[in-house]
Design a protein around this motif. Structure first.
Motif, mmCIF file in Angstrom:
data_model
loop_
_atom_site.group_PDB
_atom_site.id
_atom_site.type_symbol
_atom_site.label_atom_id
_atom_site.label_comp_id
_atom_site.label_asym_id
_atom_site.label_seq_id
_atom_site.Cartn_x
_atom_site.Cartn_y
_atom_site.Cartn_z
ATOM 1 N N UNK A 1 0.829 -1.206 0.000
ATOM 2 C CA UNK A 1 0.000 0.000 0.000
ATOM 3 C C UNK A 1 0.865 1.259 0.000
ATOM 4 N N UNK A 2 1.926 1.269 0.813
ATOM 5 C CA UNK A 2 2.810 2.436 0.866
ATOM 6 C C UNK A 2 3.444 2.679 -0.500
ATOM 7 N N UNK A 3 3.952 1.605 -1.146
ATOM 8 C CA UNK A 3 4.571 1.784 -2.463
ATOM 9 C C UNK A 3 3.547 2.298 -3.478
ATOM 10 N N UNK A 4 2.310 1.752 -3.401
ATOM 11 C CA UNK A 4 1.281 2.204 -4.331
ATOM 12 C C UNK A 4 0.912 3.667 -4.136
ATOM 13 N N UNK A 5 0.806 4.100 -2.889
ATOM 14 C CA UNK A 5 0.462 5.499 -2.617
ATOM 15 C C UNK A 5 1.582 6.436 -3.020
ATOM 16 N N UNK A 6 2.835 6.009 -2.835
ATOM 17 C CA UNK A 6 3.970 6.858 -3.234
ATOM 18 C C UNK A 6 4.063 6.980 -4.747
ATOM 19 N N UNK A 7 3.568 5.969 -5.480
ATOM 20 C CA UNK A 7 3.574 6.064 -6.943
ATOM 21 C C UNK A 7 2.501 7.012 -7.464
ATOM 22 N N UNK A 8 1.525 7.347 -6.590
ATOM 23 C CA UNK A 8 0.455 8.290 -6.989
ATOM 24 C C UNK A 8 0.422 9.453 -6.009
ATOM 25 N N UNK A 9 1.440 10.329 -6.037
ATOM 26 C CA UNK A 9 1.505 11.399 -5.030
ATOM 27 C C UNK A 9 0.355 12.380 -5.120
ATOM 28 N N UNK A 10 -0.151 12.634 -6.322
ATOM 29 C CA UNK A 10 -1.262 13.581 -6.456
ATOM 30 C C UNK A 10 -2.499 13.092 -5.737
ATOM 31 N N UNK A 11 -2.866 11.835 -6.016
ATOM 32 C CA UNK A 11 -4.018 11.237 -5.331
ATOM 33 C C UNK A 11 -3.808 11.228 -3.815
ATOM 34 N N UNK A 12 -2.625 10.820 -3.390
ATOM 35 C CA UNK A 12 -2.360 10.680 -1.952
ATOM 36 C C UNK A 12 -2.480 12.019 -1.237
ATOM 37 N N UNK A 13 -1.895 13.074 -1.807
ATOM 38 C CA UNK A 13 -1.925 14.388 -1.156
ATOM 39 C C UNK A 13 -3.350 14.911 -1.058
ATOM 40 N N UNK A 14 -4.113 14.802 -2.157
ATOM 41 C CA UNK A 14 -5.492 15.314 -2.152
ATOM 42 C C UNK A 14 -6.350 14.543 -1.154
ATOM 43 N N UNK A 15 -6.218 13.218 -1.156
ATOM 44 C CA UNK A 15 -7.027 12.395 -0.258
ATOM 45 C C UNK A 15 -6.675 12.662 1.202
#
Length: 801
Positions: free
Chosen positions: A7-21
């Motif tokens: 999950x951590x690797x997946x979220x780091x690959x999508x920084x835009x989604x992660x920051x907004x969420x």
């Protein structure tokens, strides 16, 4: 742990989604944590005394005669009678808060204090940090020359010197020896400077209202205590007519302290819960969009043997990590937001404000809400993402969104709009109520008016003539200050801190209206002119209305209509004497003035009978005085000069307060202003989240339908047709959200009934305005995706096929 690493690797690959969420969740959880911190500290946390569950406040409820006054009070004679008859309480105590003049420790100052019976500290189980508290007999005359001081006063006036114990100070002109200093943070019944012992000695027909509390005996219930108080009230001899005996009220001391703000805090907690729901809906939409792009990845995992439960667990781990990160960020926002909320709250609105802070319970609440939130907004996208057929997902290659997926995201947008409408409707009702409250006619002109309040000590000013002499010299000096147009005095100022009320005996055997208690302000000649209060009939007080002249009074318009209905009140007489009044005891009504708002802007017109200070021979009615000054320029510029006037007349007499009349009016509406601002802020945050959610859904929908739009335009569709296509979907979503939200608002906004002034919870104008606002915001959010859709190049769009 494997799921967490993935999950951590997946979220780091999508920084835009992660920051907004994370930001969306942080806003929701931060607001909830900040409000819960205050709710926990004020409503839930036990009082900091031994066995606080045994502490109760005792009162009688007086809805009509004592309207506007805290109903957790008890008349002094009832307290004395109950104390003699009671069998269920270990100890009882009565107290009252006052401003007190203190000299003998530097410059004269006005300090906050409480007069309490000797059992005050022992009932609470509170001990002094230095010295001791009251001994059992120190509230009796001749033994009451002691005082316990607070930590703040000990540090500011005595430099935290332990040798302050045993020193003498003068309180209201009388010598008191300091016997103790209370610990840091002791603040009951409020953060005070001094506690002075005083016994309760009822006298005649004048009743003093007291706050009463007691420590109940082990094993005794609240219902038993209430029944006992009610029984004793019914048995009390002579003091009260049986038909007008007030009902008993016994509540926990915690409820007595915090009950006034309970409803407000629970409304705020509900509002931020709505904000969190909207934030969760937003993030759920983001996860749906993200999972749509990962359908091929999920299908490959399933093809390699991953079970549906294994895939759901992985996706829920991602959503939970997002929520926990949002919770951590929200906690940081709450650490900043809690002091800001406490500072924005009106003075004295939040009891126990000194104890408000983030503790273990708040941390546990934040963690729990983050965990539940992560599972809550993640479960639907996880279930949706793992429902697709394996072959279908592999063939689609993740390029298109199913109709089922799009319908679900649209439903979430509808939910966001509906929740936002409920919040915005509540904020709109509060705003409309506040505007109407501020537009109420006070009955006087507040502009260019400044007030100064003093409390003359009985020990120094023992007679009415001494008090009148002080007032006369003060008014004379005030009238000669530069820029002063008029000056006058009144014992209890409108929008002030107190009031005198009562009844009287009418001439000719006429009955005084049953249950009526009129306000009894004492004023100087020129008071009505200085305040801008219109004289409706008759005349004003003059300098000739002195102690040698016939007693006269001026009544308010509502008093004239209530006491002498259908008759001209001019020339009518009454007396304060209960039995055998002499001719000189009769008071003649000489004038009628317009009604004045006395206790607050929402207060109904109060029946008021004014008398002139020169004809009052009771110093207790005159010792508290407010001087009002009308100026030709900015009134605040006179504050220093007005303090100088009092200092020149009596340098040992401190000024309790100086404030413009507009400041006092603003203070009386500070609580509804704070409620409106806070609810409005939460509503605007919800509106912003709803707009972002609407934009996100429509933008993603347009991106997924690029090929379709290209085909339409290749077949001859105009740009306006494409624009209409996207905006029609926007209006459908907004319309559905508005209809559902309006139904919810009709049901939920009824909880605001007690906060509204001359506005109904189902006010049509507010509902229409909020619906129009939300529809406009939704259209604005949908305009950018719609405009982008009209810019699609059909050739480029068709190349993707």
């Amino acid at each position: 742990m494997s799921d967490v690493r993935l999950a951590v690797r997946g979220l780091l690959r999508s920084p835009g989604f992660t920051v907004v969420a994370v930001l969306a969740i942080a806003l929701g959880i931060g607001a909830n944590t900040a409000v819960f911190t205050i709710v926990d500290s004020v409503l839930l946390r036990p009082l900091p005394f031994p066995e606080p569950e045994r502490l109760y406040a005792l009162a009688v409820v007086r809805d009509d005669p004592f309207r506007g006054i805290n109903d957790t009070v008890m008349p002094d004679f009832l307290y004395v009678y109950f104390r003699k008859q009671d069998r269920l309480f270990e100890k009882l105590t009565a107290y009252n808060s006052h401003r007190i003049n203190m000299t003998g420790a530097g410059d004269a100052r006005s300090v906050s204090g409480a007069f309490a019976t000797a059992d005050f500290f022992s009932v609470l189980g509170a001990n002094a940090a230095l010295g001791r508290t009251f001994a059992p007999d120190e509230d009796q005359p001749g033994h009451d020359g002691v005082v316990v001081i607070g930590d703040n006063l000990w540090r500011s006036a005595f430099g935290a010197d332990p040798a302050a114990i045993g020193k003498s100070v003068r309180l209201d002109g009388e010598s008191h020896t300091i016997i103790g200093v209370m610990p840091i943070g002791f603040a009951f019944p409020a953060p005070l400077d001094v506690w002075v012992p005083q016994g309760v000695h009822p006298s005649g027909h004048n009743s003093q209202l007291l706050s009463v509390m007691g420590r109940i005996k082990p094993g005794v219930s609240q219902n038993q205590a209430t029944a006992e108080l009610d029984t004793i009230i019914k048995q009390i001899p002579g003091e009260l007519d049986v038909r007008h005996r007030p009902p008993a009220r016994v509540v926990s001391l915690l409820e007595s302290v915090s009950g006034k703000v309970q409803r407000s805090l629970l409304v705020f907690l509900g509002a931020v819960a709505f904000v969190l729901l909207i934030a969760c809906t937003n993030v759920a939409n983001l996860l749906l969009a993200r999972s749509a792009g990962r359908r091929q990845e999920i299908a490959v995992r399933a093809a390699l043997g991953a079970s549906r439960w294994r895939l759901i667990r992985h996706l829920l781990t991602e959503s939970t990590l997002v929520s926990l990160a949002g919770g951590a960020a929200g906690l940081i926002l709450a650490v900043w937001g809690v002091p800001a909320l406490v500072k924005l709250a009106p003075a004295e609105m939040l009891p126990r404000a000194e104890q408000i802070g983030i503790d273990g319970w708040v941390l546990a609440f934040t963690f729990a809400i983050a965990l539940v939130t992560g599972l809550g907004f993640g479960i639907i996208p996880a279930l949706q993402a793992t429902r697709s057929e394996l072959r279908e997902s592999l063939s689609l290659g993740g390029r298109s969104l199913t109709g089922r997926h799009e319908r679900l995201r649209g439903a979430l947008v509808v939910a966001e709009i509906a929740l936002s409408l409920v919040l915005l409707t509540g904020a709109g009702l509060m705003l409309k109520s506040f505007i109407r409250l501020r537009s109420v006619d006070t009955g006087f002109r507040a502009e260019h008016l400044i007030t100064m309040t003093v409390e003359l000590p009985d020990s120094t000013y023992q007679t009415a003539s001494q008090v009148q002499a002080f007032h006369g010299r003060t008014l004379e000096k005030l009238s000669h200050l530069p820029g002063v147009m008029a000056s006058a005095e009144v014992n209890w100022l409108p929008f002030g801190s107190g009031l005198m009320m009562g009844d009287f005996r009418l001439e000719g055997g006429r009955k005084f209206p049953p249950g009526l208690m009129v306000d009894k302000p004492i004023v100087s000649p020129g008071y009505f002119r200085t305040m801008g209060i219109r004289l409706l009939r008759g005349r004003d007080f003059t300098a000739n209305d002195n102690g040698d002249a016939l007693l006269v009074a001026v009544v308010s318009d509502s008093a004239a209509k209530r006491i002498w209905p259908g008759a001209d009140p001019i020339g009518k007489r009454f007396t304060e004497e209960e039995e055998n009044p002499k001719p000189k005891d009769w008071v003649t009504v000489v004038g009628v003035v317009q009604d004045v708002k006395q206790m607050g802007m929402a207060d109904k017109p109060r029946e008021t009978v004014y008398q002139t200070s020169a004809q009052i021979n009771r110093p207790g009615w005159l010792n508290h005085a407010a001087f009002v000054v009308r100026t030709a320029t900015d009134p605040e510029g006179l504050a220093t000069a007005m303090r100088g006037v009092v200092r020149d007349i009596d340098r040992n007499q401190p000024v309790q307060s100086i404030a413009t009349m507009q400041t006092l009016i603003d203070a009386s509406t500070a609580e509804p202003r704070f409620q409106t601002r806070l609810l409005g802020a939460f509503s605007l945050l919800a509106l912003l989240l709803a707009a972002v959610g609407t934009y996100g859904v429509l933008a993603y929908s347009v991106a997924q339908r690029t090929h379709e739009i290209g085909i339409r335009m290749a077949l001859g569709a105009e740009r306006r047709d494409v624009l209409r296509l996207v905006l029609r979907r926007t209006l459908m979503l907004a319309g559905a959200g508005v209809l559902i939200g309006a139904a919810g608002a009709l049901a939920i906004t009824r909880v605001l009934q007690k906060f509204l002034f001359e506005v109904k919870p189902d006010d049509p104008a507010t509902f229409v305005a909020v619906a129009a606002l939300l529809a406009g915001v939704a259209l604005a959010a949908g305009w950018i995706p719609a405009w982008r859709a009209t810019r699609v190049d059909p050739v480029e769009a068709l190349r993707y096929e």
